[in-house]
Design an enzyme around this catalytic site. Structure first.
Site, PDB file in Angstrom:
ATOM      1  N   HIS A 212      23.171  89.495  53.968  1.00  0.00           N
ATOM      2  CA  HIS A 212      23.162  90.810  53.313  1.00  0.00           C
ATOM      3  C   HIS A 212      24.304  90.932  52.312  1.00  0.00           C
ATOM      4  O   HIS A 212      25.338  91.550  52.594  1.00  0.00           O
ATOM      5  CB  HIS A 212      23.259  91.886  54.393  1.00  0.00           C
ATOM      6  CG  HIS A 212      23.326  93.292  53.898  1.00  0.00           C
ATOM      7  ND1 HIS A 212      22.789  93.709  52.692  1.00  0.00           N
ATOM      8  CD2 HIS A 212      23.888  94.415  54.462  1.00  0.00           C
ATOM      9  CE1 HIS A 212      23.018  95.011  52.542  1.00  0.00           C
ATOM     10  NE2 HIS A 212      23.685  95.450  53.589  1.00  0.00           N
TER      11      HIS A 212
ATOM     12  N   CYS B 150      19.373 101.359  55.111  1.00  0.00           N
ATOM     13  CA  CYS B 150      20.351 102.397  55.411  1.00  0.00           C
ATOM     14  C   CYS B 150      21.526 102.203  54.464  1.00  0.00           C
ATOM     15  O   CYS B 150      21.666 101.148  53.828  1.00  0.00           O
ATOM     16  CB  CYS B 150      20.800 102.329  56.869  1.00  0.00           C
ATOM     17  SG  CYS B 150      21.595 100.771  57.345  1.00  0.00           S
TER      18      CYS B 150
ATOM     19  N   CYS C 207      24.795  99.881  50.324  1.00  0.00           N
ATOM     20  CA  CYS C 207      23.782  98.843  50.565  1.00  0.00           C
ATOM     21  C   CYS C 207      22.502  99.015  49.756  1.00  0.00           C
ATOM     22  O   CYS C 207      21.682  98.097  49.703  1.00  0.00           O
ATOM     23  CB  CYS C 207      23.440  98.791  52.049  1.00  0.00           C
ATOM     24  SG  CYS C 207      24.877  98.485  53.092  1.00  0.00           S
TER      25      CYS C 207
ATOM     26  N   GLY D 180      25.806 102.936  53.947  1.00  0.00           N
ATOM     27  CA  GLY D 180      27.082 103.325  54.523  1.00  0.00           C
ATOM     28  C   GLY D 180      27.495 104.722  54.094  1.00  0.00           C
ATOM     29  O   GLY D 180      27.277 105.118  52.952  1.00  0.00           O
TER      30      GLY D 180
END
Length: 478
Positions: free
Chosen positions: A433, A463, A176, A465
């Site tokens: 997103h 954050c 991300c 993954g």
């Protein structure tokens, strides 16, 4: 009043940062505390010793001195003042543009390949400032779900966008944060003198790439015998539930945060606050009912919904566990979109007469336990603030990716950021997103909103993954 560069007139400009003398460090230390002075004195003595262990002692002294100087500068606001001074070697943002963000499999880009969306934003970001594309030396593209490995599609998009074949291209995947990681790569290339001008971008078609087909068919049993390695395979929704349980983030708190995101985004869209950052793209679109192919102009985020309340969200069923708190309304949307950021060395931008939106200061990535990967911003933001010598209160607003309301609320509360400073025009819960694009999208949104409000310093974060977090600091000069 600010100068044309957006810097207070009483702050001097220079070609390189001024050196801080021992005497000034000691003054700062004395102002902070007598303990700091004593520590600093010991460090100075250690630094000047000449023994067989001199090298080790010197390194220890350097480390301690760096800690003290950072603490003292932050406590006195020295870090913020220094941050606002423009230097010729700064990495500056010349332009930052994005596509609209659309719903995967339903929205405006559902029938558009990712390289076409990317081509549109790449062309827009350099033509918006009338830059000769032959001056672009490198393009880095964040992409999490790349077709055919990603590199070919990004190269094709760059060429289609009018960027010559003499400009290098690469793709990268840090989940991300990929869009921000791409910008960070280009910024570091400029800092080290490898290039003077480059583009950091991100793209994702979750319509085309998201789903079971994106996962490997098998994993190494030997690697899976390590518990944290195995935890990397925990579904993202379950990691959200883990964060909610471990940090006691209630369903009510999550729904209230999500409703606020929808409200802010809907209000911003209605007021036209996204128009400056969004590049309209004309694409083909197939009507699912009639199968008729149409030409559509995609110019607005289509996942934003007005009228969402905490009460309406409370009616939704948990998506990942029967007794869970994460659901479709308090998690980020699955989306398609792209964004691009044009960066340059300040001296080069000035020589070419390019506009300067502001500067890239620093970025850091950190690791956290994979099973609670969502706490990444709670670890990354304090670290990047410490690196640049400012406090959380020196930051005017934060763009924190809303992968899930649970992790966003946890991160904001653990750092102690006022919620009114977070995502002033909404976040991924309302906007969507597109994985590889979000990091670059946040920068486009950040500079657009900073221009409207006069904010000087903002932070982007997300954050990641498998258990990481990333954060970056930017200065607005508009």
């Amino acid at each position: 009043m600010r100068s044309s560069l957006g810097v207070a007139p009483d702050l001097p400009t220079a070609s390189s940062p001024p050196a801080v003398s021992w005497e000034r460090r000691e003054v700062y230390a004395r102002s902070a505390s007598s303990d700091s002075v004593r520590d600093l004195g010991e460090v100075r003595k250690m630094r000047m010793r000449s023994t067989g262990d001199g090298v080790v002692i010197f390194k220890m002294a350097q480390s301690r001195l760096s800690q003290l100087t950072s603490q003292i500068s932050t406590s006195l606001g020295v870090g913020k003042a220094k941050l606002l001074i423009p230097y010729d070697n700064d990495v500056v943002i010349v332009a930052a543009k994005r596509s609209a963000i659309t719903k995967a499999k339903k929205g405006g880009f559902k029938d558009t390949c990712p390289e076409e969306i990317l081509s549109g934003v790449l062309r827009a970001v350099y033509t918006s400032v009338n830059l000769d594309p032959s001056l672009i030396e490198d393009v880095a593209v964040g992409n999490v779900l790349p077709p055919g490995g990603g590199a070919s599609a990004a190269r094709m998009a760059s060429l289609h966008a009018g960027i010559p074949n003499t400009t290098a291209v690469n793709t990268l995947n840090r989940q991300c944060s990929s869009g921000l990681a791409a910008v960070n790569q280009i910024a570091n290339e400029i800092k080290t003198g490898q290039i003077d001008i480059g583009i950091g971008a991100g793209v994702e078609s979750m319509t085309k790439g998201f789903g079971p087909q994106s996962l490997p068919t098998e994993w190494s049993e030997a690697v899976l015998s390590n518990q944290e390695a195995a935890d990397c395979l925990i579904p993202m929704g379950i990691t959200s539930e883990n964060v909610a349980k471990e940090y006691r983030i209630s369903r009510e708190a999550q729904d209230a945060f999500a409703a606020s995101s929808f409200h802010k985004a809907a209000e911003a869209q209605q007021a036209g606050k996204f128009r400056e950052e969004i590049i309209p793209l004309q694409v083909k679109w197939i009507d699912p009912k009639t199968e008729e192919e149409k030409i559509m102009l995609v110019e607005a985020d289509d996942g934003i919904r007005g009228g969402v309340t905490a009460e309406s969200l409370a009616k939704l069923k948990p998506a990942f566990a029967k007794d869970g708190t994460t659901h479709a309304g308090n998690a980020s949307q699955v989306s398609d979109g792209a964004a691009a950021v044009l960066l340059a060395r300040r001296s080069v931008a000035k020589k070419l007469g390019l506009p300067i939106l502001g500067k890239f200061v620093a970025a850091v990535a950190v690791g956290v336990p994979p099973r609670i990967m969502g706490i990444g911003p709670a670890a990354a933001i304090p670290k990047v603030l410490q690196k640049v010598g400012i406090s959380k209160d020196d930051v005017d607003f934060y763009e924190i990716n809303e992968a899930f309301a649970s992790q966003a609320v946890m991160s904001v509360e653990s750092i102690g950021i006022p919620f009114e400073k977070v995502n002033p025009v909404g976040g991924a819960i309302a906007l969507g997103h597109p994985l590889g694009a979000t990091g670059a999208r946040q920068i486009a949104t950040g500079f657009s909103q900073a221009k409207k409000t006069g904010a000087r310093i903002f932070v982007t974060s997300m954050c990641i993954g498998s258990g990481m977090g990333m954060a970056a600091v930017f200065v607005n000069e508009q």
